[in-house]
Scaffold this motif. Structure first.
Motif, PDB file in Angstrom:
ATOM      1  N   PRO A  66       0.813  -1.225   0.000  1.00  0.00           N
ATOM      2  CA  PRO A  66       0.000   0.000   0.000  1.00  0.00           C
ATOM      3  C   PRO A  66       0.842   1.268   0.000  1.00  0.00           C
ATOM      4  O   PRO A  66       0.426   2.294  -0.553  1.00  0.00           O
ATOM      5  CB  PRO A  66      -0.812  -0.124   1.291  1.00  0.00           C
ATOM      6  CG  PRO A  66      -0.854  -1.580   1.583  1.00  0.00           C
ATOM      7  CD  PRO A  66       0.452  -2.123   1.109  1.00  0.00           C
ATOM      8  N   SER A  67       2.026   1.222   0.602  1.00  0.00           N
ATOM      9  CA  SER A  67       2.870   2.417   0.672  1.00  0.00           C
ATOM     10  C   SER A  67       3.290   2.906  -0.704  1.00  0.00           C
ATOM     11  O   SER A  67       3.647   4.078  -0.870  1.00  0.00           O
ATOM     12  CB  SER A  67       4.111   2.136   1.529  1.00  0.00           C
ATOM     13  OG  SER A  67       4.874   1.077   0.976  1.00  0.00           O
ATOM     14  N   ALA A  68       3.238   2.038  -1.716  1.00  0.00           N
ATOM     15  CA  ALA A  68       3.615   2.434  -3.070  1.00  0.00           C
ATOM     16  C   ALA A  68       2.624   3.435  -3.654  1.00  0.00           C
ATOM     17  O   ALA A  68       2.951   4.148  -4.614  1.00  0.00           O
ATOM     18  CB  ALA A  68       3.705   1.209  -3.974  1.00  0.00           C
ATOM     19  N   PHE A  69       1.421   3.504  -3.085  1.00  0.00           N
ATOM     20  CA  PHE A  69       0.376   4.362  -3.631  1.00  0.00           C
ATOM     21  C   PHE A  69       0.107   5.607  -2.797  1.00  0.00           C
ATOM     22  O   PHE A  69      -0.663   6.477  -3.223  1.00  0.00           O
ATOM     23  CB  PHE A  69      -0.924   3.560  -3.767  1.00  0.00           C
ATOM     24  CG  PHE A  69      -0.769   2.266  -4.498  1.00  0.00           C
ATOM     25  CD1 PHE A  69      -0.279   2.236  -5.793  1.00  0.00           C
ATOM     26  CD2 PHE A  69      -1.101   1.066  -3.888  1.00  0.00           C
ATOM     27  CE1 PHE A  69      -0.133   1.033  -6.477  1.00  0.00           C
ATOM     28  CE2 PHE A  69      -0.968  -0.136  -4.558  1.00  0.00           C
ATOM     29  CZ  PHE A  69      -0.464  -0.155  -5.860  1.00  0.00           C
ATOM     30  N   ILE A  70       0.712   5.702  -1.624  1.00  0.00           N
ATOM     31  CA  ILE A  70       0.378   6.795  -0.708  1.00  0.00           C
ATOM     32  C   ILE A  70       1.301   7.995  -0.944  1.00  0.00           C
ATOM     33  O   ILE A  70       2.513   7.859  -1.007  1.00  0.00           O
ATOM     34  CB  ILE A  70       0.490   6.329   0.750  1.00  0.00           C
ATOM     35  CG1 ILE A  70      -0.436   5.130   0.982  1.00  0.00           C
ATOM     36  CG2 ILE A  70       0.141   7.456   1.711  1.00  0.00           C
ATOM     37  CD1 ILE A  70      -0.239   4.465   2.334  1.00  0.00           C
ATOM     38  N   ARG A  71       0.705   9.146  -1.064  1.00  0.00           N
ATOM     39  CA  ARG A  71       1.462  10.381  -1.244  1.00  0.00           C
ATOM     40  C   ARG A  71       2.324  10.656  -0.013  1.00  0.00           C
ATOM     41  O   ARG A  71       1.852  10.492   1.130  1.00  0.00           O
ATOM     42  CB  ARG A  71       0.492  11.550  -1.462  1.00  0.00           C
ATOM     43  CG  ARG A  71       1.170  12.893  -1.754  1.00  0.00           C
ATOM     44  CD  ARG A  71       0.162  14.022  -1.695  1.00  0.00           C
ATOM     45  NE  ARG A  71      -0.941  13.802  -2.613  1.00  0.00           N
ATOM     46  CZ  ARG A  71      -2.210  14.057  -2.315  1.00  0.00           C
ATOM     47  NH1 ARG A  71      -2.533  14.501  -1.116  1.00  0.00           N
ATOM     48  NH2 ARG A  71      -3.156  13.845  -3.208  1.00  0.00           N
ATOM     49  N   ASN A 109      -1.406  -0.145   7.676  1.00  0.00           N
ATOM     50  CA  ASN A 109      -1.917  -1.027   8.726  1.00  0.00           C
ATOM     51  C   ASN A 109      -3.284  -1.620   8.409  1.00  0.00           C
ATOM     52  O   ASN A 109      -3.936  -2.193   9.276  1.00  0.00           O
ATOM     53  CB  ASN A 109      -1.996  -0.264  10.054  1.00  0.00           C
ATOM     54  CG  ASN A 109      -0.616   0.192  10.522  1.00  0.00           C
ATOM     55  OD1 ASN A 109       0.363  -0.537  10.375  1.00  0.00           O
ATOM     56  ND2 ASN A 109      -0.549   1.397  11.071  1.00  0.00           N
ATOM     57  N   LEU A 110      -3.710  -1.473   7.145  1.00  0.00           N
ATOM     58  CA  LEU A 110      -4.999  -2.028   6.743  1.00  0.00           C
ATOM     59  C   LEU A 110      -4.749  -3.395   6.118  1.00  0.00           C
ATOM     60  O   LEU A 110      -4.256  -3.501   5.005  1.00  0.00           O
ATOM     61  CB  LEU A 110      -5.695  -1.107   5.734  1.00  0.00           C
ATOM     62  CG  LEU A 110      -7.108  -1.503   5.309  1.00  0.00           C
ATOM     63  CD1 LEU A 110      -8.057  -1.448   6.503  1.00  0.00           C
ATOM     64  CD2 LEU A 110      -7.608  -0.578   4.195  1.00  0.00           C
ATOM     65  N   PHE A 111      -5.070  -4.455   6.846  1.00  0.00           N
ATOM     66  CA  PHE A 111      -4.726  -5.806   6.411  1.00  0.00           C
ATOM     67  C   PHE A 111      -5.840  -6.481   5.619  1.00  0.00           C
ATOM     68  O   PHE A 111      -5.599  -7.472   4.947  1.00  0.00           O
ATOM     69  CB  PHE A 111      -4.352  -6.674   7.617  1.00  0.00           C
ATOM     70  CG  PHE A 111      -3.124  -6.203   8.314  1.00  0.00           C
ATOM     71  CD1 PHE A 111      -1.865  -6.443   7.785  1.00  0.00           C
ATOM     72  CD2 PHE A 111      -3.215  -5.480   9.493  1.00  0.00           C
ATOM     73  CE1 PHE A 111      -0.724  -5.985   8.421  1.00  0.00           C
ATOM     74  CE2 PHE A 111      -2.074  -5.019  10.141  1.00  0.00           C
ATOM     75  CZ  PHE A 111      -0.832  -5.277   9.608  1.00  0.00           C
ATOM     76  N   SER A 112      -7.034  -5.992   5.681  1.00  0.00           N
ATOM     77  CA  SER A 112      -8.127  -6.573   4.909  1.00  0.00           C
ATOM     78  C   SER A 112      -8.786  -5.466   4.098  1.00  0.00           C
ATOM     79  O   SER A 112      -9.035  -4.379   4.605  1.00  0.00           O
ATOM     80  CB  SER A 112      -9.156  -7.246   5.826  1.00  0.00           C
ATOM     81  OG  SER A 112      -9.711  -6.307   6.731  1.00  0.00           O
ATOM     82  N   SER A 113      -9.064  -5.768   2.847  1.00  0.00           N
ATOM     83  CA  SER A 113      -9.661  -4.763   1.979  1.00  0.00           C
ATOM     84  C   SER A 113     -11.153  -4.645   2.239  1.00  0.00           C
ATOM     85  O   SER A 113     -11.781  -5.504   2.862  1.00  0.00           O
ATOM     86  CB  SER A 113      -9.423  -5.132   0.511  1.00  0.00           C
ATOM     87  OG  SER A 113     -10.001  -6.383   0.236  1.00  0.00           O
ATOM     88  N   ILE A 114     -11.729  -3.580   1.728  1.00  0.00           N
ATOM     89  CA  ILE A 114     -13.163  -3.354   1.842  1.00  0.00           C
ATOM     90  C   ILE A 114     -13.894  -4.437   1.053  1.00  0.00           C
ATOM     91  O   ILE A 114     -13.426  -4.908   0.021  1.00  0.00           O
ATOM     92  CB  ILE A 114     -13.510  -1.964   1.282  1.00  0.00           C
ATOM     93  CG1 ILE A 114     -12.819  -0.879   2.120  1.00  0.00           C
ATOM     94  CG2 ILE A 114     -15.004  -1.734   1.225  1.00  0.00           C
ATOM     95  CD1 ILE A 114     -12.965   0.501   1.546  1.00  0.00           C
ATOM     96  N   ASP A 115     -15.041  -4.851   1.553  1.00  0.00           N
ATOM     97  CA  ASP A 115     -15.851  -5.815   0.815  1.00  0.00           C
ATOM     98  C   ASP A 115     -16.433  -5.138  -0.426  1.00  0.00           C
ATOM     99  O   ASP A 115     -17.178  -4.156  -0.310  1.00  0.00           O
ATOM    100  CB  ASP A 115     -16.989  -6.343   1.694  1.00  0.00           C
ATOM    101  CG  ASP A 115     -16.484  -7.272   2.792  1.00  0.00           C
ATOM    102  OD1 ASP A 115     -15.418  -7.878   2.592  1.00  0.00           O
ATOM    103  OD2 ASP A 115     -17.154  -7.373   3.829  1.00  0.00           O
ATOM    104  N   HIS A 116     -16.068  -5.665  -1.587  1.00  0.00           N
ATOM    105  CA  HIS A 116     -16.554  -5.100  -2.837  1.00  0.00           C
ATOM    106  C   HIS A 116     -17.733  -5.902  -3.364  1.00  0.00           C
ATOM    107  O   HIS A 116     -17.967  -7.044  -2.944  1.00  0.00           O
ATOM    108  CB  HIS A 116     -15.424  -5.089  -3.877  1.00  0.00           C
ATOM    109  CG  HIS A 116     -14.239  -4.265  -3.482  1.00  0.00           C
ATOM    110  ND1 HIS A 116     -14.288  -2.888  -3.390  1.00  0.00           N
ATOM    111  CD2 HIS A 116     -12.968  -4.628  -3.156  1.00  0.00           C
ATOM    112  CE1 HIS A 116     -13.097  -2.436  -3.014  1.00  0.00           C
ATOM    113  NE2 HIS A 116     -12.282  -3.458  -2.875  1.00  0.00           N
TER     114      HIS A 116
END
Length: 316
Positions: A66-71, A109-116
């Motif tokens: 995820p850090s690859a996408f965070i400004r 620290n978000l280990f599970s994605s949102i339910d899509h």
């Protein structure tokens, strides 16, 4: 499958804003979206945001950190996408409406994605070279056909390996271009009454004006594609010019991967193409497959001038 709107917040290289991909003339998602702007304005980042959101919902490959996408300086990034489905896609995945939205949050620290939405998960995660299956294809800015055609990834040519490679910047996904040309010339990619060699030659002629496909030639134990120019000069795939190899790369990928009704992301389509020819090249590229949405990141002024019907999104 097309994108109607994209909203980003905290995404690396992009401002916090909404990007509208609808045509003001029709109100529907534009078939050709041209993202323009100077170097460093976020053109490539916009394509990466689309890929990141798509892979969060229905991945082809392994997810990136995820850090690859965070400004830098932000704690998280968010990408919302409004997708538009065709009637055939709705029926195939059991979607209840023609428009579905996804929201992806990228945080360390978000280990599970949102339910899509399950139907959107099924649609975006499905990969098959059957033209009847919509998909997402990404042509990265430094793309090239590897010289000699030797794959750099052991699984290339295997369906699961192909799926893993589609949205990466690994040129291995183009390593089998010469092999496909040779096989098509021998009739191994015929579709009903449509001969693979004719389809390939016709498509190549749309993107390349300097050479035509001239069949194959036995070279030792291998069959090597041959191309001829207006003066009768014959060369193999490794002897094509850089612009001719770009045309071949696009044509074979569209045919080999069955890109129809799909989302096609192209970074720097002007790569190796003379500026006066870029507009016509992209116009021909948009006609390679039926009902695709092309989202293109470019710094070419000629591309915009040569495609007046395109939706232009200026960056920066």
């Amino acid at each position: 499958m097309k994108i109607k709107r994209l909203l980003t917040n905290g995404f690396r290289g992009l401002p916090d804003r909404a990007f509208d991909f609808t045509s003001p003339r029709t109100g529907a998602p534009a078939d050709l979206v041209v993202v323009t702007g100077p170097s460093g304005s976020g053109k490539t980042s916009l394509l990466e945001a689309i890929v990141a959101a798509k892979e969060d919902v229905g991945p082809y490959g392994l997810k990136r950190s995820p850090s690859a996408f965070i400004r830098p300086g932000d704690a998280a990034a968010k990408v919302r996408v409004d997708w538009v489905l065709t009637q055939e896609e709705r029926a195939r995945v059991g979607a209840t409406g023609s428009e579905l939205s996804s929201e992806s949050i990228f945080a360390p620290n978000l280990f599970s994605s949102i339910d899509h939405d399950p139907s959107l998960v099924a649609l975006l995660g499905e990969y098959d070279v059957d033209p009847g299956v919509s998909k997402v294809e990404y042509f990265h800015a430094s793309r090239r056909i590897p010289r000699g055609g030797a794959p750099s990834m052991a699984t290339i040519g295997i369906p699961e390996g192909e799926r893993l490679a589609r949205l990466t910047r690994d040129d291995a996904k183009y390593a089998l271009v010469p092999q496909y040309v040779a096989e098509a010339s021998l009739g191994l990619h015929d579709q009903g009454s449509k001969r693979g060699a004719e389809r390939l030659a016709d498509a190549f002629a749309k993107l390349c004006r300097t050479r035509t496909l001239a069949g194959v030639e036995q070279a030792g134990r291998a069959l090597v594609p041959r191309f001829v120019d207006a003066r009768g000069g014959v060369v193999g795939p490794d002897e094509l010019s850089d612009s001719e190899r770009q045309a071949l790369l696009f044509v074979v990928t569209f045919l080999r991967s069955g890109i129809e009704g799909s989302l096609v992301l192209v970074d720097t389509p002007e790569l190796h193409i003379p500026e006066p020819e870029v507009g016509a090249f992209v116009a021909a590229l948009a006609r390679l497959g039926l009902d695709n949405q092309l989202i293109i990141a470019t710094g070419s002024p000629g591309l915009v001038a040569g495609n007046p019907e395109a939706l232009v999104l200026p960056m920066g």
